[in-house]
Design an enzyme around this catalytic site. Structure first.
Site, PDB file in Angstrom:
ATOM      1  N   ASP A  85       0.869  -1.170   0.000  1.00 37.07           N
ATOM      2  CA  ASP A  85       0.000   0.000   0.000  1.00 37.07           C
ATOM      3  C   ASP A  85       0.910   1.225   0.000  1.00 37.07           C
ATOM      4  O   ASP A  85       2.102   1.142   0.279  1.00 37.07           O
ATOM      5  CB  ASP A  85      -0.958  -0.020   1.200  1.00 37.07           C
TER       6      ASP A  85
HETATM    7  C1  BGC Z   1      -4.990   3.297  -0.056  1.00 37.49           C
HETATM    8  C2  BGC Z   1      -5.009   2.306  -1.188  1.00 37.49           C
HETATM    9  C3  BGC Z   1      -4.843   3.037  -2.492  1.00 37.49           C
HETATM   10  C4  BGC Z   1      -3.549   3.816  -2.457  1.00 37.49           C
HETATM   11  C5  BGC Z   1      -3.266   4.562  -3.740  1.00 37.49           C
HETATM   12  C6  BGC Z   1      -3.799   4.232  -0.121  1.00 37.49           C
HETATM   13  O1  BGC Z   1      -3.965   5.277   0.763  1.00 37.49           O
HETATM   14  O2  BGC Z   1      -5.013   2.617   1.189  1.00 37.49           O
HETATM   15  O3  BGC Z   1      -6.226   1.601  -1.162  1.00 37.49           O
HETATM   16  O4  BGC Z   1      -4.896   2.134  -3.551  1.00 37.49           O
HETATM   17  O5  BGC Z   1      -3.630   4.756  -1.406  1.00 37.49           O
HETATM   18  O6  BGC Z   1      -4.100   5.639  -3.882  1.00 37.49           O
END
Ligand code: BGC
Length: 755
Positions: free
Chosen positions: A276
């Site tokens: 993530d």
């Molecule tokens: C989220 C993810 C997301 C990523 C990219 C993170 O803050 O938890 O689900 O895909 O950001 O935007």
């Protein structure tokens, strides 16, 4: 090599490598049957890895910033979006841009389709629809030039106040996993990598970057990891995103048990484990634990001046290069990381057919699909006859209505959606412009409302009725108007977003959601219900809501975040042009204190899953707590009856449950016929678990034989002594019904042998 089609291993290996650089192709002597697509992808990827420099390999395993936040410097042809990894043209490896895409593509300034949220998709209980949902989003991603979609959230609603509940698919591992797999298959059929996330036990937003989910092995395997197991094995996603939180003391993205032992070794996952955004905390431990790609990473990790660098970090650029040079990360492991990326690009079809940007999205097709999903995912929760009437309040009969009052929820301008990375931007601007976004806040603030006004759609359904609108700020005025009208339709909304949990499942007022709510919604509904002849509440929400006024209203329609055609879909459902067929993928409790975790602690970083296996309906069943609406519940404008159950097992322990569902009403409708299993006593299992279902479309009077086959695996429990699934011998109950608590459900017992 797994299989050798060639004459002699040495030639085979040389040719497999050389075939990719077109040196081996025309020697008849060496022609072989084509390898299966997985083997072919592995071979082709291995040949590419063999030609890459270490610097090129490093380039493939980290992002270069986050274009959508303006973090990083990108070439002119890089897209906005969540990540960008440059290609290597000398080897024909394409660049890869990803975009968030929970319920539609999350990039600004594009005319993308905002579909109903994933929780709504789950409420359809229709894997075919989930496949189409994944397909639709992938078509739009590719049209815009993206090779990867970060949709596919499968975290279970262990904590329903989780601000991302709308992005996930409810509380049951089999429902969530099955819908996720169908969605993934749809996405990847369009040559777009599907990511499923957030692996694992990332079930609340409070302290998400620091909290430690403490979960025993059996609970892990029988709850959330089972959703991922189904999603990975049946969907074969190209990417699994590890989560921000720790699991049992170790960050998920450097957790060898999660990433290597379970995901890669046991489940055979061949794709990429992607962090993530900012969830990487180390170089060597992460790489050795099984993390294959750092996101968003940094192109230049000597430039640490951005505050986002402090948040995201960079561990897989020069630090990884140094670790490889020092031998603390073996080169074979780096090769494996790159191999996973390249075989995914080959297998999904991106290597030979990379997306090109700049296409035009077919808005009409997107809107038609958004309408269909909204119609099939709404859940009719209550439909009673007003005092003195024979007929249930819904569907509304336009011919009998001379006055309708529509109240609250910005129903005059649009429908609500969720926020954060799972948001989908509104085309032509936000329908509600009164809210001022607080400066400098990454999450929270102003909700997005799509310009799909229920009011206009309701007016169009009842052209001869007078239809008035009250914004809800003056509860007395709305209630007085409702008293004069044939029917009052009150819209109630619950905004949620990544980064923040809900303080309560109670409908937010201006304290709980100061940016988006200007009045007390419960007080408004109670005031209207006290005076109206007929009152229907329409909910737009991501998580369950509490309904202290339930006994005083006649109808409740759950529309979730219904997407860009939400206003139309709601009117179609209210007036019976569509018959509700959704079923709850999540239990609705009567009060917050009925939840396993009564409050979400702001300070305790140990999130103890002390309820063990009792997630969702399993909790209410075992604790004998009556929910407001149970898992699997949903009404229709027709009636279904279940009869004639039977169950039998085959030699492998797979069980087939048969029964008949009859449409006893006067309308065509769809029913989600559900099968639950009660495992033998003494195993420490909850009273029942969902093991299968079938969605049926039935004409009035039609009786349909149903046959649900339950793979033996769905009956297994996790054996912590042998760290393996086990099928226990004993007497099982198979329950077929319209919900997890159907008083008329049919039960059949069957004795099964252990395995
Ligand atoms: C989220 C993810 C997301 C990523 C990219 C993170 O803050 O938890 O689900 O895909 O950001 O935007």
């Amino acid at each position: 090599m797994g299989r050798t089609y060639f004459r002699g291993t040495a030639i085979a290996t040389a040719c497999a490598v050389a075939a990719l650089i077109a040196a081996c192709g025309h020697n008849d002597d060496l022609q072989a049957p084509p390898a299966d697509p997985d083997t072919a992808a592995d071979q082709r990827a291995a040949a590419l890895v063999a030609q890459m420099t270490t610097a090129e390999k490093i380039q493939m395993v980290h992002g270069t910033g986050m274009p959508t936040l303006g973090y990083g410097t990108f070439p002119a042809d890089a897209l906005s979006g969540a990540s960008y990894i440059p290609g290597i043209s000398r080897l024909g490896i394409p660049k890869v841009s990803s975009a968030d895409s929970a319920g539609g593509v999350n990039v600004n300034n594009a005319r993308v389709t905002a579909l109903p949220a994933p929780v709504a998709l789950a409420a359809s209980w229709d894997p075919v629809l989930a496949n189409e949902y994944g397909t639709r989003i992938a078509v739009e991603l590719r049209t815009l030039g993206y090779a990867e979609g970060l949709g596919g959230g499968v975290n279970l609603a262990r904590e329903p106040r989780d601000g991302r509940t709308f992005e996930y698919m409810g509380e049951d591992p089999v429902l969530s996993g099955t819908m996720s797999a169908a969605r993934t298959v749809g996405t990847q059929s369009q040559k777009v990598i599907a990511t499923i996330k957030h692996y694992a036990m990332n079930d609340q937003e409070t302290n998400r970057n620091t909290a430690d989910s403490q979960v025993d092995e059996r609970t892990l395997r029988e709850t959330e990891l089972l959703a991922f197991e189904i999603g990975v094995k049946e969907g074969q996603p190209g990417s699994v995103m590890c989560s921000y939180n720790k699991l049992n003391g170790t960050y998920a993205c450097e957790n060898p048990y999660l990433l290597t032992d379970v995901l890669k070794t046991e489940w055979g996952f061949k794709g990429v484990v992607q962090s993530d955004w900012g969830a990487t905390h180390s170089t060597v431990p992460s790489v050795l634990a099984g993390l294959d790609e750092e996101q968003p990473g940094a192109a230049d990790d000597s430039n640490t001046s951005s505050p986002l660098f402090a948040y995201f970090g960079s561990y897989f650029n020069t630090k990884l290069q140094a670790a490889v040079a020092a031998g603390t990360v073996p080169i074979v492991r780096l090769n494996d990381m790159v191999q996973r990326k390249l075989r995914t690009l080959v297998r999904i079809g991106i290597m030979d057919s990379p997306p090109t940007a700049g296409g035009a999205i077919d808005e009409a097709a997107g809107n038609a699909f958004a309408l269909k999903v909204a119609q099939q995912s709404a859940v009719l929760l209550k439909n009673a006859a007003p005092a003195g009437a024979q007929q249930a309040v819904l569907p509304l009969a336009a011919a009998n209505l001379s006055s309708i009052v529509v109240i609250g929820g910005h129903a005059d301008v649009g429908v609500l959606s969720g926020g954060g990375s799972g948001a989908v931007p509104a085309i032509d601007g936000n329908a509600v412009s009164s809210c001022q976004q607080p400066a400098g806040q990454l999450f929270g603030g102003c909700a997005t409302w799509y310009k799909s006004a229920p009011l206009a759609a309701i007016k169009a359904k009842a052209p001869n009725a007078s239809v008035s609108y009250f914004d809800g700020n003056d509860a007395n005025a709305a209630a007085n108007a409702a008293a004069q009208a044939d029917v009052a339709i009150v819209f109630a909304t619950q905004w949620q977003t990544e980064g923040l949990d809900l303080p309560s499942l109670s409908l937010p007022d201006n304290k709980a959601d100061a940016s988006n709510q200007t009045y007390d919604q419960n007080a408004l509904i109670a005031a209207v219900a006290a005076k109206a002849k007929r009152v229907v509440v329409v909910l737009e929400n991501g998580s369950p809501v509490l309904m202290p006024w339930l006994g005083n209203v006649h109808g409740v329609l759950e529309s979730w975040y219904p997407g860009v055609q939400g206003g139309q879909a709601i009117a179609d459902l209210l007036f019976g042009d569509a018959n509700p067929s959704g079923k709850l993928p999540i239990s609705f409790p009567k009060q917050d204190s009925d939840l396993p975790q009564p409050v979400i602690s702001a300070t305790d970083l140990s999130v103890k899953y002390s309820e063990g296996l009792l997630m969702g309906y399993r909790w209410y069943d075992a604790q004998q707590i009556e929910p407001l609406f149970p898992f699997g519940f949903g009404l229709s404008y027709t009636n279904f009856a279940y009869s004639n159950i039977n169950a039998s097992a085959d030699g492998a322990g797979n069980v087939t449950v048969t029964f008949t569902v009859t449409n006893n009403g006067a309308r065509a409708g769809e029913e989600v016929a559900q099968v639950y299993a009660a495992l033998p006593a003494g195993l420490g299992e909850p009273p029942k678990r969902l093991v299968g279902w079938q969605k049926l479309a039935l004409q009035p009077g039609q009786a349909q034989p149903v046959s649900v086959t339950i793979p033996a695996q769905r009956l297994a429990t996790w054996d912590v002594t042998n760290h393996a699934w086990k099928i226990n011998g004993g007497s099982y109950g198979f329950i077929a019904g319209a919900s997890s608590r159907d008083a008329n459900a049919l039960t059949k017992s069957l004795s099964l042998a252990g395995r």
